[in-house]
Scaffold this active site. Structure first.
Site, mmCIF file in Angstrom:
data_model
loop_
_atom_site.group_PDB
_atom_site.id
_atom_site.type_symbol
_atom_site.label_atom_id
_atom_site.label_comp_id
_atom_site.label_asym_id
_atom_site.label_seq_id
_atom_site.Cartn_x
_atom_site.Cartn_y
_atom_site.Cartn_z
ATOM 1 N N ARG A 175 -6.832 1.739 9.932
ATOM 2 C CA ARG A 175 -6.997 0.826 10.908
ATOM 3 C C ARG A 175 -7.710 0.838 12.097
ATOM 4 O O ARG A 175 -7.518 2.216 12.559
ATOM 5 C CB ARG A 175 -5.465 0.106 11.656
ATOM 6 C CG ARG A 175 -5.990 -0.679 12.253
ATOM 7 C CD ARG A 175 -4.786 -1.616 13.395
ATOM 8 N NE ARG A 175 -4.324 -2.664 12.178
ATOM 9 C CZ ARG A 175 -4.294 -3.286 13.062
ATOM 10 N NH1 ARG A 175 -3.599 -3.671 13.907
ATOM 11 N NH2 ARG A 175 -3.753 -4.198 11.455
ATOM 12 N N GLN A 188 -5.506 -9.068 4.873
ATOM 13 C CA GLN A 188 -4.931 -9.780 5.838
ATOM 14 C C GLN A 188 -5.730 -11.399 4.853
ATOM 15 O O GLN A 188 -4.604 -12.168 4.688
ATOM 16 C CB GLN A 188 -5.251 -10.474 7.258
ATOM 17 C CG GLN A 188 -4.807 -12.188 8.094
ATOM 18 C CD GLN A 188 -3.579 -12.052 8.067
ATOM 19 O OE1 GLN A 188 -2.688 -10.668 9.319
ATOM 20 N NE2 GLN A 188 -2.789 -12.694 8.089
ATOM 21 N N HIS A 237 -10.979 -7.986 8.044
ATOM 22 C CA HIS A 237 -9.146 -7.376 7.652
ATOM 23 C C HIS A 237 -8.879 -8.504 6.431
ATOM 24 O O HIS A 237 -8.748 -8.827 6.237
ATOM 25 C CB HIS A 237 -8.803 -8.663 8.713
ATOM 26 C CG HIS A 237 -7.127 -8.181 9.647
ATOM 27 N ND1 HIS A 237 -6.612 -6.869 8.573
ATOM 28 C CD2 HIS A 237 -6.602 -8.683 9.834
ATOM 29 C CE1 HIS A 237 -5.547 -7.088 8.733
ATOM 30 N NE2 HIS A 237 -5.073 -7.545 10.311
ATOM 31 N N ARG A 272 1.952 -10.567 3.693
ATOM 32 C CA ARG A 272 1.135 -9.104 4.450
ATOM 33 C C ARG A 272 1.844 -8.327 3.344
ATOM 34 O O ARG A 272 1.023 -7.155 2.846
ATOM 35 C CB ARG A 272 1.330 -8.970 6.044
ATOM 36 C CG ARG A 272 0.595 -9.681 7.068
ATOM 37 C CD ARG A 272 -0.616 -9.672 6.247
ATOM 38 N NE ARG A 272 -1.590 -8.600 6.733
ATOM 39 C CZ ARG A 272 -1.639 -8.062 7.250
ATOM 40 N NH1 ARG A 272 -1.662 -8.308 8.455
ATOM 41 N NH2 ARG A 272 -2.702 -6.693 6.907
ATOM 42 N N ASP A 327 -7.329 -17.505 15.592
ATOM 43 C CA ASP A 327 -6.958 -16.059 15.872
ATOM 44 C C ASP A 327 -7.274 -15.917 17.615
ATOM 45 O O ASP A 327 -7.169 -17.077 17.698
ATOM 46 C CB ASP A 327 -7.736 -14.948 15.817
ATOM 47 C CG ASP A 327 -7.521 -14.022 15.456
ATOM 48 O OD1 ASP A 327 -6.241 -12.976 16.032
ATOM 49 O OD2 ASP A 327 -8.562 -12.698 15.681
ATOM 50 N N CYS A 334 -2.939 -15.387 12.215
ATOM 51 C CA CYS A 334 -2.867 -14.447 11.020
ATOM 52 C C CYS A 334 -1.967 -13.261 12.462
ATOM 53 O O CYS A 334 -1.283 -12.595 12.125
ATOM 54 C CB CYS A 334 -3.912 -12.722 11.640
ATOM 55 S SG CYS A 334 -4.891 -12.970 13.097
#
Ligand code: CP
Ligand code: NVA
Length: 333
Positions: free
Chosen positions: A109, A139, A136, A318, A232, A273
């Protein structure tokens, strides 16, 4: 599920995967979720080890990789930016080759997508993207599993993406809809629409999959008939503090509130998310709320806490989907 073989593959962005492979990963995650809920052990990757590199902070992604690795019987080593030599004293290419000698897979990440792509180029084991500025992808698998659980299908599903549509989540949603034949409606000021080259790529994909991609400055128009209303944060990790004022000024018309949810279709769900600024119960939320005079930001507390909000189901997913990615690419059978 048998025909797809992802052993040895990296998982860097959904653009690299076919719709069939994406569907396979979602199905595999659903199967792992069932096993987990039924208490059936599935430590199919006993003896393997994974490295988890985090140059940005995380709750969900880190915990998902660690719990999933443990459930699969693997060891995991967490590397944060302050505790490793990565980039400061050792290049990405050297790090990739060092870690490949000790681990069976590497999660990364961080910032630019080119970094995780370089890591994958030099690593001889699968590399998984745990979030970059551009994409991402893990996700997205969790979000697809959640949509499948809520609606039983991806066909005919319209996703209205509200707010900052030109960063990792907006880009990833546009790609996901293009791949899976869904409708993507970005609701944002024009300067917050995704990059033109990526739009062109997705429009080409849409010709094959039947997806629809639209851009709306008028939030009420864009969200009409949506099955999923998604948002988001307006300021992402790594962005400078100075952008807060402009984001609040420009993106406030795209806040997900009761009016927006009423305009969406019957049975529409709210997804995010996470983490979310839906109240002032966080340090940054409180500080910025006092500075700019708000009590909730990209989503109202009312919508976040309502029946239509599936954010915690989405967060749990997730873990199941990250488990599927590791299992498939490391070749668990
Ligand atoms: N959604 C998500 O990636 O959360 P974290 O930043 O907590 O990992
Ligand atoms: N756009 C957000 C996503 C967090 C999961 C960020 O990059 O901070």
């Amino acid at each position: 599920m048998g025909a797809v073989d992802l052993k040895g593959r990296d998982f860097l962005k959904l653009l690299d995967y076919t719709p069939e492979e994406i569907r396979y990963l979602v199905e595999l995650a659903a199967a792992y979720k069932k096993k987990k809920h039924e208490g059936i052990l599935h430590d199919d990757l006993r003896g393997k080890n994974v490295a988890l590199i985090f140059e940005k902070t995380s709750t969900r992604t880190r915990c998902s990789f660690e719990v999933a690795a443990h459930d699969l019987g693997m060891g995991s080593t967490y590397l944060d930016p302050s505790a490793s030599q990565i980039s400061k004293k050792e290049s990405i290419a050297d790090t990739a080759r060092v870690l490949s000698g000790m681990f069976d897979g590497i999660e990364y990440r961080g910032y630019g997508q080119e970094i995780v792509e370089e890591l994958a180029k030099y690593a001889s084991v699968p590399v998984w993207n745990g979030l970059t500025n551009e994409f991402h992808p893990t996700q997205m698998l969790a979000d697809l599993l959640t949509i499948q659980e809520c609606f039983g299908t991806f066909e005919g599903i319209k996703v209205a993406y509200m707010g900052d549509a030109r960063y990792n989540m907006g880009n990833s949603w546009m790609v996901t809809c293009a791949k899976m034949g869904m409708e993507f409606a970005a609701c944002a000021p024009e300067s917050y629409w995704p990059d033109r080259d990526l739009v062109a790529t997705c429009q080409e994909l849409a010709k094959e999959t039947g997806a629809r991609i639209g851009f709306y400055e008028d939030a009420m128009e864009g969200v009409r008939g949506a099955n999923v209303v998604y948002t988001d944060v307006w300021v992402s990790m790594g962005e400078p503090d100075e952008v807060w004022k402009e984001r609040i000024d420009r993106l406030s018309p795209y806040q997900v509130n009761r009016k927006i949810m009423e305009q969406a279709g019957d049975g529409a769900v709210f997804m995010h998310c996470l983490p979310a600024y839906h109240d002032l119960k966080t340090q940054i939320g409180k500080e910025k709320g006092e500075q700019f005079g708000f009590t909730e930001l990209e989503v109202t507390d009312e919508v976040f806490e309502s029946e239509c909000s599936v954010v915690f189901q989405e967060a749990e997913n997730r873990m199941h989907t990250i488990k599927a990615v590791m299992a498939a690419t490391l070749g668990a059978d």
